[in-house]
Motif scaffolding. Structure first.
Motif, short mmCIF file in Angstrom:
data_model
loop_
_atom_site.label_atom_id
_atom_site.label_comp_id
_atom_site.label_asym_id
_atom_site.label_seq_id
_atom_site.Cartn_x
_atom_site.Cartn_y
_atom_site.Cartn_z
N HIS A 255 0.75 -1.21 0.02
CA HIS A 255 -0.07 -0.05 0.05
C HIS A 255 1.05 1.37 -0.08
CE1 HIS A 255 -2.84 2.92 1.30
NE2 HIS A 255 -3.85 2.39 0.88
N TYR B 194 0.93 3.55 2.03
CA TYR B 194 1.20 4.16 3.17
C TYR B 194 2.26 3.54 3.60
CZ TYR B 194 -3.68 6.32 3.58
OH TYR B 194 -4.61 6.95 3.21
N ASP C 295 -3.63 1.40 -4.23
CA ASP C 295 -4.50 1.62 -3.10
C ASP C 295 -5.09 0.31 -3.15
OD1 ASP C 295 -6.33 1.19 -5.32
OD2 ASP C 295 -6.98 3.27 -5.55
N SER C 296 -6.16 0.34 -1.85
CA SER C 296 -6.57 -0.95 -1.54
C SER C 296 -7.27 -1.56 -2.82
CB SER C 296 -7.38 -0.93 -0.24
OG SER C 296 -8.51 0.27 -0.31
N TYR D 183 -17.11 -0.64 3.81
CA TYR D 183 -16.00 -0.09 3.32
C TYR D 183 -15.05 -1.42 3.40
CZ TYR D 183 -12.09 3.32 3.11
OH TYR D 183 -11.03 4.14 2.85
N ASN E 147 -12.12 -1.70 4.52
CA ASN E 147 -11.44 -1.69 5.87
C ASN E 147 -12.21 -2.44 7.05
OD1 ASN E 147 -10.54 0.19 4.07
ND2 ASN E 147 -9.31 1.33 5.71
N SER F 186 -12.32 3.52 -1.44
CA SER F 186 -12.83 4.99 -1.30
C SER F 186 -12.66 5.45 -2.68
CB SER F 186 -11.68 5.65 -0.34
OG SER F 186 -10.52 5.63 -0.79
N HIS G 190 -6.87 9.56 10.24
CA HIS G 190 -7.47 10.82 9.53
C HIS G 190 -8.39 11.68 10.31
CE1 HIS G 190 -6.13 8.34 5.99
NE2 HIS G 190 -6.21 9.37 5.32
N HIS H 121 -8.14 12.98 1.89
CA HIS H 121 -8.56 11.61 1.77
C HIS H 121 -10.12 11.62 2.66
CE1 HIS H 121 -9.52 7.27 2.12
NE2 HIS H 121 -8.35 6.96 1.42
N GLU I 239 -11.48 9.94 4.51
CA GLU I 239 -11.64 9.37 5.85
C GLU I 239 -11.46 10.43 6.76
OE1 GLU I 239 -8.84 6.25 6.52
OE2 GLU I 239 -9.81 5.05 4.71
N SER J 67 -9.36 8.92 -3.23
CA SER J 67 -8.69 7.84 -2.64
C SER J 67 -7.18 8.20 -2.69
CB SER J 67 -9.15 6.86 -3.43
OG SER J 67 -8.57 6.87 -4.86
N THR J 68 -6.17 7.29 -2.27
CA THR J 68 -4.82 7.55 -2.34
C THR J 68 -4.76 7.84 -3.80
OG1 THR J 68 -4.80 5.33 -2.24
CG2 THR J 68 -4.50 6.39 -0.16
P1 13P Z 1 -7.50 3.63 -0.08
O1 13P Z 1 -8.47 2.78 -0.37
O2 13P Z 1 -7.55 5.04 -0.70
O3 13P Z 1 -5.94 3.00 -0.53
O4 13P Z 1 -7.49 3.87 1.33
C1 13P Z 1 -7.19 2.79 2.20
C2 13P Z 1 -6.91 3.34 3.69
O5 13P Z 1 -6.75 2.36 4.36
C3 13P Z 1 -7.01 4.80 3.84
O6 13P Z 1 -6.70 5.00 5.16
#
Ligand code: 13P
Ligand code: SF4
Length: 346
Positions: A40, A42, A60-61, A132, A134, A149, A196, A219, A221, A235-236
């Motif tokens: 990812h 991050y 991104d995810s 989501y 997550n 996202s 966030h 973002h 969040e 999104s990222t």
């Molecule tokens: P993305 O789906 O934008 O990569 O975000 C995942 C995430 O955990 C953001 O905090």
């Protein structure tokens, strides 16, 4: 005075030759084990660089899930947090999925336990359940749709157009952003991201005065007051694209600072500043980094490849239900992409 972001130095205990030897060892192990590293945005710059350099992927995810699905590798190594590894396993039951650190979780996932969530859904049977990404596999198994996202607004707009009422979990900030954009009837779970949720609107407004030339990338969040100050909310991947495409030379960024690595790569020479995360008088002005993403590192990656530890295993009954809501998202993403390409060609 805000400082431009600087990539963290390598750990001091190791010399550069040690580091290079470690990276060479990991690359050899990846080939030997027919494994691919999916990271990812991050995660640490050196993990992202290694993923790019070894035929893996940084994204991104949503795109991480897609890449794992399309890859021919037998083992997927996920540099990220647990829900990303679970999504990879749900989509690829025949593949071995290993986490770099199995304790890497996410506050949104933790704040939405499957038992309480199921009771919430059962109390509102008239609503379409959208969660989501997550979230745990068990929560996904109870959902009608999974979204990330990058696709949440499109999916909810689609459901709203069909007259559906939504039950949304777990991120209340992303949920209220999607509600605001789509106008859908949404009942929100009360969860938030520890990173966030800390961005502060008042201080961001003050920072904009100090940097009137800066674009503000947020973002969704983040809290509504922060989102309201954004030039781009996304999104990222969308934020990295905006950093490249917008004419601004400076950006204030309200998301995890791991993303600065790809932003600098995409837009060399531009300046990226962290959005403020703490109020007046706080000692930490900006610590916008996910504590669980930070658990991923090269040393643990080498160990996981050597021992095969941290394998993600999911109960088959849960997996079979969870794949339906994830696959719905992937199919929707593919058909809306086709529709856009069709329009472009028209
Ligand atoms: P993305 O789906 O934008 O990569 O975000 C995942 C995430 O955990 C953001 O905090
Ligand atoms: Fe979860 Fe927030 Fe970390 Fe993303 S940044 S993985 S939402 S805790």
């Amino acid at each position: 005075m805000q400082q431009a972001f600087a990539v963290s130095p390598l750990p001091t205990a190791q010399t550069q030759p040690d580091r290079s030897a470690l990276i060479t060892r990991i690359k050899r192990l990846l080939v030997e084990q027919n494994a691919v590293l999916i990271a990812h945005y991050y995660t640490a710059p050196e993990l992202q660089e290694l993923a790019d350099a070894s035929g893996g992927h940084v994204s991104d995810s949503l795109d991480m899930a897609r890449f794992g699905h399309d890859s021919s590798a037998k083992t997927l190594i996920v540099a990220g947090v647990r829900f990303m590894g679970e999504t990879a396993k749900i989509l690829n039951p025949e593949k071995r999925v290993l986490m770099i650190d199995s304790a890497a979780t996410c506050s949104l996932d933790d704040d939405c336990p499957a038992g309480a969530f199921t009771a919430f859904c059962d109390a509102h049977p008239d609503r379409t359940v959208v969660v989501y990404a997550n979230t745990s596999a068990a929560v996904k198994a109870r959902a009608d749709w999974v979204v990330t996202s990058s696709i949440a607004v499109k999916v909810v707009a689609h459901l709203h157009a069909q007259g559906k009422k939504i039950l949304w979990a777990p991120d209340k900030h992303l949920g209220s952003y999607v509600q605001q954009v789509t106008g859908a009837d949404m009942l929100l779970w009360d969860g938030s991201c520890v990173v966030h949720n800390q961005f502060k609107a008042q201080m961001l407004a003050e920072m904009k005065v100090t940097h009137p030339e800066a674009g503000v990338l947020v973002h969704p969040e983040s809290p509504a007051g922060v989102v309201a100050l954004a030039d781009v909310v996304g999104s990222t991947t969308a934020l990295i694209k905006a950093a490249k495409d917008l004419p601004n030379q400076t950006f204030i960024v309200a998301t995890d600072n791991g993303i600065f690595h790809k932003m600098q790569e995409a837009a060399p020479g531009k300046i990226f500043l962290e959005a403020p995360t703490a109020g007046m008088g706080a000692t930490c002005k900006s610590c916008a980094h996910c504590p669980w993403m930070a658990m991923n590192n090269l040393e643990k990656l080498a160990q996981v490849l050597e021992t095969g530890s941290n394998e993600i295993l999911i109960d088959e009954a849960i997996r079979q239900k969870a794949i339906i809501s994830i696959q719905r998202m992937l199919d929707f993403a593919q058909s809306s992409h086709r529709a856009i390409m069709g329009n472009d060609n028209a």
